[in-house]
Enzyme design. Sequence first.
Site, short mmCIF file in Angstrom:
data_model
loop_
_atom_site.label_atom_id
_atom_site.label_comp_id
_atom_site.label_asym_id
_atom_site.label_seq_id
_atom_site.Cartn_x
_atom_site.Cartn_y
_atom_site.Cartn_z
N SER A 131 61.55 3.58 -61.78
CA SER A 131 60.90 3.55 -60.46
C SER A 131 60.30 4.90 -60.11
O SER A 131 60.84 5.95 -60.48
CB SER A 131 61.93 3.15 -59.40
OG SER A 131 61.42 3.36 -58.10
N TYR A 168 70.71 4.51 -55.47
CA TYR A 168 69.88 3.59 -56.27
C TYR A 168 68.90 4.40 -57.11
O TYR A 168 68.81 4.23 -58.33
CB TYR A 168 69.12 2.61 -55.38
CG TYR A 168 67.91 2.04 -56.08
CD1 TYR A 168 66.64 2.54 -55.82
CD2 TYR A 168 68.06 1.08 -57.07
CE1 TYR A 168 65.53 2.09 -56.52
CE2 TYR A 168 66.96 0.61 -57.77
CZ TYR A 168 65.70 1.13 -57.50
OH TYR A 168 64.62 0.67 -58.20
N LYS A 215 68.41 5.18 -61.49
CA LYS A 215 67.20 5.06 -62.33
C LYS A 215 66.99 6.36 -63.12
O LYS A 215 66.71 6.32 -64.32
CB LYS A 215 65.98 4.77 -61.45
CG LYS A 215 65.96 3.38 -60.85
CD LYS A 215 66.03 2.30 -61.92
CE LYS A 215 65.99 0.90 -61.34
NZ LYS A 215 66.10 -0.14 -62.39
C1 WQD Z 1 56.72 1.01 -47.97
C2 WQD Z 1 56.18 1.70 -46.73
C3 WQD Z 1 57.87 2.25 -45.13
C4 WQD Z 1 59.01 -1.74 -43.92
C5 WQD Z 1 61.11 0.94 -52.01
C6 WQD Z 1 62.14 1.58 -52.86
C7 WQD Z 1 61.58 1.81 -54.23
C8 WQD Z 1 61.06 0.50 -54.77
C9 WQD Z 1 60.02 -0.10 -53.84
C10 WQD Z 1 62.75 -0.52 -56.13
C11 WQD Z 1 57.07 2.84 -46.26
C12 WQD Z 1 56.89 1.25 -44.56
C13 WQD Z 1 58.42 -0.67 -44.56
C14 WQD Z 1 58.70 -2.00 -42.56
C15 WQD Z 1 57.23 -0.11 -42.54
N1 WQD Z 1 62.13 -0.42 -54.95
N2 WQD Z 1 57.55 0.12 -43.88
N3 WQD Z 1 57.83 -1.18 -41.93
O1 WQD Z 1 60.27 2.52 -49.50
O2 WQD Z 1 58.07 2.81 -50.76
O3 WQD Z 1 60.02 1.80 -51.92
O4 WQD Z 1 60.67 -0.27 -52.57
O5 WQD Z 1 62.47 0.07 -57.13
O6 WQD Z 1 62.61 2.30 -55.05
O7 WQD Z 1 62.46 2.83 -52.31
O8 WQD Z 1 58.84 0.52 -50.16
O9 WQD Z 1 58.14 -1.47 -48.93
O10 WQD Z 1 60.30 -0.32 -48.24
O11 WQD Z 1 58.10 0.74 -47.73
O12 WQD Z 1 56.43 0.62 -41.94
O13 WQD Z 1 59.21 -2.97 -41.92
O14 WQD Z 1 56.18 0.74 -45.66
O15 WQD Z 1 58.26 3.20 -44.15
O16 WQD Z 1 56.24 3.86 -45.73
P1 WQD Z 1 59.29 2.02 -50.51
P2 WQD Z 1 58.90 -0.21 -48.74
#
Ligand code: WQD
Length: 344
Positions: A132, A157, A161
């Site tokens: 990741s 987590y 990785k």
């Molecule tokens: C994306 C953006 C949030 C929800 C995570 C894991 C990573 C991988 C992918 C496994 C961020 C914003 C989110 C919401 C929002 N997983 N957001 N409102 O955090 O980049 O990555 O998932 O491998 O390891 O860390 O993805 O989709 O959670 O967030 O504004 O209700 O959307 O703050 O900027 P992230 P995400």
Amino acid sequence: MELSAATPQKIVVTGGAGFIGSHTVVALIEAGFEPIIVDDYSNSEPRVLEGLKTILGRDVTSFTIDCNDRAAMAEVFASGPIAGVIHFAAFKAVGESVEQPLKYYRNNLDSLLLLLELMPQFGVKNLVFSSSCTVYGQPEQLPVTESTPRLPAQSPYGNTKAICEDIIRDTVTAKTPVRAISLRYFNPIGAHPSALIGELPRGVPANLVPYLLQVAAGKRASLTVHGNDYNTPDGTAIRDYIHVMDLAEAHVSALKVLADADTDSFYDVYNIGTGRGASVLELINTFKEVTGIDLPYALGPRRPGDVEQIYADVTKSAQGLHFQTKRSLADALADAWRWQQTLS
Ligand code: WQD
């Protein structure tokens, strides 16, 4: 054993009933491989197999086992010959990993250690590991390349990785007959265009797109945008959102590169993203362009642990894997919405 897509080479897909795993099963069969799903359904559902059967017009061999179960995994390898392994199975909820670190270290590390012990015993040489972009933390420079330094993980987590990557690297350095590639995923979104398989979030989705889809479907009242005071064009955080089918196809590309590796012990790492960043507000606007749905959202505070922006430099995967994404953000959101409507 050399991999070839000409005759159906068996590929063990741990976590093969999961979101990325199931889409990769489709890509493997389309490329002439014979996937074998290993899944304990702790974070997926048997209905995925029905969706796969409808898409593929055939059953996919599957074993319902914990990939930490040595005897059961040895049985899978004994049912071979197995040409390669794609290792998806892992716990992946960032928040949960902070609350239950030992659960994450035990499960995510043990399953890889077991594979690396069993593979040489059964002459299985090729491994693609699901890593990741979280290993980069908040990079100093963007876009991130594979030589961008990994930063201390933002969560247990993410740390599993990084540790798994090092376990594979050290195993290969010790001349163990394993040829491995770690794929550092950026943000997988979307669903198969048939809307027969897709993401099945449990409980309140932590990730943006599944949550956004549930708001669009009327299952949740409103989307909270986590932070609009970032140093980005519109103030909201930027990520590299890649269509899950593009990501799936990257695994086939990696398998083929392993087949061509001219040594028995080989390791490399590749970023798998689109090379383009998109902000939260851009996703909301693109979703409206694609579906006509005006999502209700509120601007909220930053989410602890989030990075401001990250997106991939895809030069190495284009050159080394001959891989490039084919689908757009709009394609991913359209496919995701079609899938969400089947859930509703
Ligand atoms: C994306 C953006 C949030 C929800 C995570 C894991 C990573 C991988 C992918 C496994 C961020 C914003 C989110 C919401 C929002 N997983 N957001 N409102 O955090 O980049 O990555 O998932 O491998 O390891 O860390 O993805 O989709 O959670 O967030 O504004 O209700 O959307 O703050 O900027 P992230 P995400």
